[in-house]
Design a protein around this motif. Structure first.
Motif, short mmCIF file in Angstrom:
data_model
loop_
_atom_site.label_atom_id
_atom_site.label_comp_id
_atom_site.label_asym_id
_atom_site.label_seq_id
_atom_site.Cartn_x
_atom_site.Cartn_y
_atom_site.Cartn_z
N ALA A 1 77.23 -24.33 -141.56
CA ALA A 1 76.39 -25.17 -140.71
C ALA A 1 75.22 -24.37 -140.13
O ALA A 1 74.07 -24.84 -140.15
CB ALA A 1 77.23 -25.76 -139.57
N VAL A 2 75.49 -23.16 -139.67
CA VAL A 2 74.44 -22.34 -139.04
C VAL A 2 73.40 -21.92 -140.07
O VAL A 2 72.20 -22.07 -139.86
CB VAL A 2 75.08 -21.10 -138.35
CG1 VAL A 2 74.02 -20.08 -137.97
CG2 VAL A 2 75.86 -21.53 -137.12
N ARG A 3 73.86 -21.41 -141.23
CA ARG A 3 72.90 -20.96 -142.25
C ARG A 3 72.09 -22.15 -142.77
O ARG A 3 70.90 -22.04 -143.06
CB ARG A 3 73.63 -20.26 -143.40
CG ARG A 3 74.28 -18.92 -143.05
CD ARG A 3 73.26 -17.86 -142.63
NE ARG A 3 72.09 -17.81 -143.49
CZ ARG A 3 72.00 -17.12 -144.60
NH1 ARG A 3 73.02 -16.42 -145.01
NH2 ARG A 3 70.89 -17.13 -145.31
N GLY A 4 72.74 -23.30 -142.89
CA GLY A 4 72.04 -24.51 -143.33
C GLY A 4 70.98 -24.93 -142.32
O GLY A 4 69.84 -25.26 -142.70
N ASP A 5 71.32 -24.90 -141.03
CA ASP A 5 70.36 -25.25 -139.97
C ASP A 5 69.15 -24.32 -140.00
O ASP A 5 68.00 -24.75 -139.88
CB ASP A 5 71.03 -25.17 -138.59
CG ASP A 5 71.99 -26.33 -138.35
OD1 ASP A 5 72.06 -27.22 -139.21
OD2 ASP A 5 72.67 -26.32 -137.30
N LEU A 6 69.42 -23.01 -140.14
CA LEU A 6 68.32 -22.03 -140.14
C LEU A 6 67.41 -22.25 -141.34
O LEU A 6 66.19 -22.17 -141.22
CB LEU A 6 68.89 -20.60 -140.15
CG LEU A 6 69.68 -20.17 -138.91
CD1 LEU A 6 70.34 -18.81 -139.12
CD2 LEU A 6 68.80 -20.13 -137.66
N ALA A 7 68.01 -22.59 -142.49
CA ALA A 7 67.21 -22.84 -143.70
C ALA A 7 66.38 -24.11 -143.54
O ALA A 7 65.19 -24.14 -143.86
CB ALA A 7 68.14 -22.96 -144.91
N GLU A 8 67.01 -25.15 -143.00
CA GLU A 8 66.33 -26.45 -142.86
C GLU A 8 65.16 -26.36 -141.87
O GLU A 8 64.11 -26.98 -142.07
CB GLU A 8 67.34 -27.50 -142.38
CG GLU A 8 66.79 -28.91 -142.42
CD GLU A 8 67.82 -29.95 -142.01
OE1 GLU A 8 69.03 -29.71 -142.22
OE2 GLU A 8 67.41 -30.99 -141.47
N LEU A 9 65.33 -25.58 -140.82
CA LEU A 9 64.29 -25.48 -139.79
C LEU A 9 63.28 -24.36 -140.08
O LEU A 9 62.38 -24.10 -139.27
CB LEU A 9 64.92 -25.24 -138.42
CG LEU A 9 65.79 -26.39 -137.88
CD1 LEU A 9 66.58 -25.95 -136.67
CD2 LEU A 9 64.91 -27.60 -137.52
N VAL B 1 63.48 -21.14 -139.97
CA VAL B 1 63.44 -20.14 -138.90
C VAL B 1 63.12 -18.78 -139.51
O VAL B 1 63.65 -18.42 -140.56
CB VAL B 1 64.80 -20.10 -138.16
CG1 VAL B 1 64.82 -19.02 -137.10
CG2 VAL B 1 65.09 -21.46 -137.53
#
Lengths: 127, 293
Positions: free
Chosen positions: B23-31, B33
């Protein structure tokens, strides 16, 4: 006398009900409720930053979601993966009925407490 | 540079649970960062997760009851035993003569010294394994912190001190050799303490409680070995914690405690991890008994 041990949410002190919902928790609940079925980590974070103009770190987001889940105010589960996320799954979030009640209670308390107060005037008085 | 930072993000996020890591790596990729901020955020999440785990009493008990006192004791004992056996190794390996076997008295000494050395090895391994298991069982997800601190106390606890044997001018020929002065103590600590402790930690984290028969067997073994090693434990604390100037004990009060009851009880400290193992195994055993009744 506190009843926090029983409910985990409320404390009664001098006959005043104090809601144990932090400001950040309330804001996350509001953003999550607004996103509805599209509420997951990155979307909540983006919506939060847009609405408040404040940064929201991954650490703050996920530890707060854990706390809200432990209190029974939100429900989370792993959703599907998308290519834009590098094929990684989303952590989906939904506000529970209890979470909605607590957020509504928090909002009513803030509105009630703010009635008759004009912060623009007060700020100028302090100056 | 960015590649290195993303590699660090990958390594840091490996410490998260599998689902949260996704979830965290996916969020960072999507945004989208940036690498530096992604690293700060993942480390921030890890720190918050650790801080939350430390609100429980168990990691603190592991730290105050195991890592500091037993880590220090094992540090002193392993160094003292390594130094003592270095002298024998120098005698029998570096200065070997067949008369060590041909003469009955010398042969008896050799057999006794080899037996004591083997017993000390087994004792260190058993102490380290039971300590590691209890540490893993109490620490669970804080094991990275408590385990690292245990390693630091084990190898760093005796820094700034020496042993009476090492300072004795009569042993200068032995300890002028680096292998006996530094190499052998490091080897003993690594192979006989750190490795079994890490194996115990892994098992303790996974299993938390041993089956009662195994816990009882471990207890009998550790209590017997501790009783046999008790005199040597006291010596390790008094003669094995010497000032680097060679003037006396590193802590002056130790000289007054030499024949005290406190020092006689000290070996009992090594038994407490296995006592905890037996207590938790017994509790689980009775819970299962009452559940099936």
């Amino acid at each position: 006398m506190g009843t926090g041990a029983l409910t985990g949410l409320l404390y009664y002190n001098h006959n005043v009900v104090v809601i144990m919902l932090g400001e950040f928790e309330y804001l996350l609940l509001s953003v999550t409720a607004r996103l509805g079925d599209e509420a997951y980590g990155a979307a909540i974070r983006a919506a939060f930053e847009q609405a408040t103009g404040r940064r929201c770190s991954v650490g703050a987001l996920y530890t707060t979601l854990d706390r809200l889940e432990a209190k029974g105010l939100v429900q989370t589960w792993m959703g599907e993966a998308t290519p834009q996320r590098g094929g990684r799954a989303k952590r989906m979030v939904r506000v529970t009925a209890r979470g909605a009640r607590q957020a509504a209670q928090f909002y009513r308390t803030v509105v009630r407490a703010s009635r008759g107060v004009s912060w623009e005037t007060t700020r100028s008085l302090v100056r | 540079m960015t590649g290195v930072v993303w590699w660090l993000v990958e390594r840091a996020s490996a410490l998260l649970d599998a689902e949260e890591r996704d979830a965290v790596r996916g969020d960072l990729a999507e945004l989208n960062v940036a690498a530096g901020r992604a690293l700060r955020e993942v480390v921030g999440l890890l720190v918050r997760r650790q801080l939350r785990l430390w609100t429980d009493w168990r990691p603190w008990l592991a730290l105050a009851g195991l890592v500091i006192p037993l880590g220090m004791l094992l540090s002193l004992i392993s160094r003292q035993w390594a130094n003592t056996n270095s002298i024998y190794a120098w005698l029998y390996v570096d200065n070997w003569t067949w008369s060590y076997i041909e003469t009955a008295g010398a042969r008896h000494d050799l057999v006794q010294i080899c037996g004591t050395f083997l017993l000390e090895c087994v004792t260190l391994v058993c102490w380290a394994w039971t300590l590691g298991f209890t540490l893993g069982s109490l620490s669970r997800r804080t094991i990275w912190v408590t385990g690292t601190l245990f390693g630091a106390v084990l190898f760093g606890g005796t820094l700034g001190s020496s042993t009476a044997g090492l300072r004795n001018p009569g042993n200068a020929a032995v300890f002028s050799l680096m292998i006996y002065r530094d190499g052998f103590p490091t080897l003993v600590r690594t192979v006989l303490v750190l490795v079994p402790a890490v194996i115990g930690m892994r098992k303790g984290v996974r299993q938390a409680t041993l089956p009662l028969p195994w816990a009882l067997i471990s207890a009998v073994a550790v209590v017997t070995l501790t009783a046999l090693a008790a005199p040597s434990v006291k010596v390790s604390v008094t003669w094995g914690w010497w000032s680097t100037s060679g003037e006396g004990p590193a802590i002056r009060q130790l000289a007054q405690l030499r024949d005290s009851w406190q020092l006689r009880l000290l070996p009992m400290l090594m038994v407490w991890p296995v006592a905890y193992m037996v207590a938790s195994a017994t509790r689980r055993h009775w819970r299962r008994q009452s559940a099936t009744a």
